[in-house]
Write a protein that holds these residues in place. Structure first.
Motif, PDB file in Angstrom:
ATOM      1  N   LEU A 161       0.811  -1.217   0.000  1.00  0.00           N
ATOM      2  CA  LEU A 161       0.000   0.000   0.000  1.00  0.00           C
ATOM      3  C   LEU A 161       0.847   1.270   0.000  1.00  0.00           C
ATOM      4  O   LEU A 161       0.301   2.374   0.021  1.00  0.00           O
ATOM      5  N   SER A 162       2.156   1.121  -0.037  1.00  0.00           N
ATOM      6  CA  SER A 162       3.029   2.301  -0.048  1.00  0.00           C
ATOM      7  C   SER A 162       2.856   3.125  -1.319  1.00  0.00           C
ATOM      8  O   SER A 162       3.271   4.283  -1.376  1.00  0.00           O
ATOM      9  N   ARG A 163       2.249   2.554  -2.353  1.00  0.00           N
ATOM     10  CA  ARG A 163       2.043   3.281  -3.614  1.00  0.00           C
ATOM     11  C   ARG A 163       0.963   4.358  -3.487  1.00  0.00           C
ATOM     12  O   ARG A 163       0.859   5.225  -4.345  1.00  0.00           O
ATOM     13  N   PHE A 164       0.172   4.326  -2.423  1.00  0.00           N
ATOM     14  CA  PHE A 164      -0.908   5.309  -2.252  1.00  0.00           C
ATOM     15  C   PHE A 164      -0.399   6.541  -1.499  1.00  0.00           C
ATOM     16  O   PHE A 164      -0.958   6.940  -0.481  1.00  0.00           O
ATOM     17  N   ARG A 165       0.629   7.172  -2.021  1.00  0.00           N
ATOM     18  CA  ARG A 165       1.236   8.298  -1.318  1.00  0.00           C
ATOM     19  C   ARG A 165       0.422   9.580  -1.451  1.00  0.00           C
ATOM     20  O   ARG A 165       0.663  10.541  -0.726  1.00  0.00           O
ATOM     21  N   GLY A 166      -0.528   9.600  -2.365  1.00  0.00           N
ATOM     22  CA  GLY A 166      -1.358  10.790  -2.516  1.00  0.00           C
ATOM     23  C   GLY A 166      -2.615  10.774  -1.663  1.00  0.00           C
ATOM     24  O   GLY A 166      -3.357  11.761  -1.630  1.00  0.00           O
ATOM     25  N   LEU A 167      -2.859   9.669  -0.959  1.00  0.00           N
ATOM     26  CA  LEU A 167      -4.069   9.564  -0.135  1.00  0.00           C
ATOM     27  C   LEU A 167      -3.974  10.434   1.113  1.00  0.00           C
ATOM     28  O   LEU A 167      -2.900  10.616   1.684  1.00  0.00           O
ATOM     29  N   ARG A 168      -5.141  10.929   1.535  1.00  0.00           N
ATOM     30  CA  ARG A 168      -5.228  11.638   2.810  1.00  0.00           C
ATOM     31  C   ARG A 168      -5.822  10.754   3.904  1.00  0.00           C
ATOM     32  O   ARG A 168      -5.487  10.908   5.074  1.00  0.00           O
ATOM     33  N   PHE A 169      -6.727   9.852   3.491  1.00  0.00           N
ATOM     34  CA  PHE A 169      -7.394   8.981   4.463  1.00  0.00           C
ATOM     35  C   PHE A 169      -7.435   7.559   3.917  1.00  0.00           C
ATOM     36  O   PHE A 169      -7.747   7.343   2.745  1.00  0.00           O
ATOM     37  N   LEU A 170      -7.146   6.606   4.777  1.00  0.00           N
ATOM     38  CA  LEU A 170      -7.221   5.189   4.424  1.00  0.00           C
ATOM     39  C   LEU A 170      -7.861   4.451   5.589  1.00  0.00           C
ATOM     40  O   LEU A 170      -7.406   4.563   6.732  1.00  0.00           O
ATOM     41  N   THR A 171      -8.923   3.711   5.289  1.00  0.00           N
ATOM     42  CA  THR A 171      -9.631   2.965   6.328  1.00  0.00           C
ATOM     43  C   THR A 171      -9.566   1.484   6.001  1.00  0.00           C
ATOM     44  O   THR A 171      -9.847   1.080   4.866  1.00  0.00           O
ATOM     45  N   ILE A 172      -9.206   0.678   6.996  1.00  0.00           N
ATOM     46  CA  ILE A 172      -9.102  -0.771   6.809  1.00  0.00           C
ATOM     47  C   ILE A 172      -9.894  -1.470   7.905  1.00  0.00           C
ATOM     48  O   ILE A 172     -10.100  -0.917   8.993  1.00  0.00           O
TER      49      ILE A 172
END
Length: 215
Positions: free
Chosen positions: A168-179
């Motif tokens: 998931l390191s490729r999602f560097r443009g995300l502000r919020f991530l919920t798992i």
């Protein structure tokens, strides 16, 4: 002709002699005016008319492009909703041109084929939030999601697991991530937060049925 020292001037004003040189003093006559008007016309056309024409063409092209993009977006949105997805739109000034508000969020259940849903959201450029209930993702599918201009992603299936934290390191443009709460160990969650320092990683609380299944 008048003689003033070494100066000679014709009364007609056509030629003048001064310091050994002849100078043309052609008066402005009717035959000169057409060329002057022509030069003024082409100057105006070059510096005013042409830029304005280019600006109008560019504006029309932008409006047509926005409208076509909105039509593709809503065609994809309608297909996803017909298969069980839910979403929402938002007010935008582009609605004045497209007559459609941009779709900014969508939740996709696991019942929709994964390849189909990911192909459709490519035609939704205004998406900011996506909820996905799938249990696994290939690297190419994650790359596709990372290529979208998303602000927030919510995973609701078995993905990600402990082995997926580094992917998931490729999602560097995300502000919020919920798992989901039970997907990652504390160590994997700490690793995920370290590879996405700019992103707020939160954990959704699992319902009781899932807790019992895990136990």
């Amino acid at each position: 002709m008048l003689n003033w020292g070494n100066h000679a001037v014709h009364r007609s004003g056509v030629n003048a002699y001064s310091d050994g040189q002849f100078y043309s003093r052609r008066p402005v006559t009717a035959d000169v005016l057409p060329s002057t008007v022509t030069r003024s016309y082409w100057t105006m056309k070059r510096w005013i008319v042409l830029p304005l024409s280019i600006g109008v063409v560019a504006m029309v092209y932008s409006c047509v492009t926005l409208r076509l993009s909105a039509e593709r977006e809503y065609a994809a949105y309608d297909q996803l909703r017909a298969m069980g997805a839910t979403g929402d739109d938002w007010i935008s000034f582009t609605e004045l041109i497209t007559n459609r508000p941009p779709v900014v969020q969508i939740d996709i259940p696991a019942s929709i084929p994964q390849g189909k849903s990911l192909a459709l959201i490519r035609d939704m450029p205004n998406l900011e939030y996506v909820g996905l209930a799938y249990n696994k993702f290939s690297d190419s599918e994650l790359d596709q999601l990372a290529g979208l201009s998303l602000h927030s992603i919510r995973f609701e299936g078995a993905f990600p697991s402990d082995s997926d934290a580094n992917r998931l390191s490729r999602f560097r443009g995300l502000r919020f991530l919920t798992i989901p709460e039970l997907n990652l160990s504390d160590e994997s969650l700490a690793e995920l937060r370290s590879v996405l320092p700019q992103c707020r990683v939160s954990v959704s609380v699992a319902d009781e049925s899932k807790r019992e299944a895990e136990q």
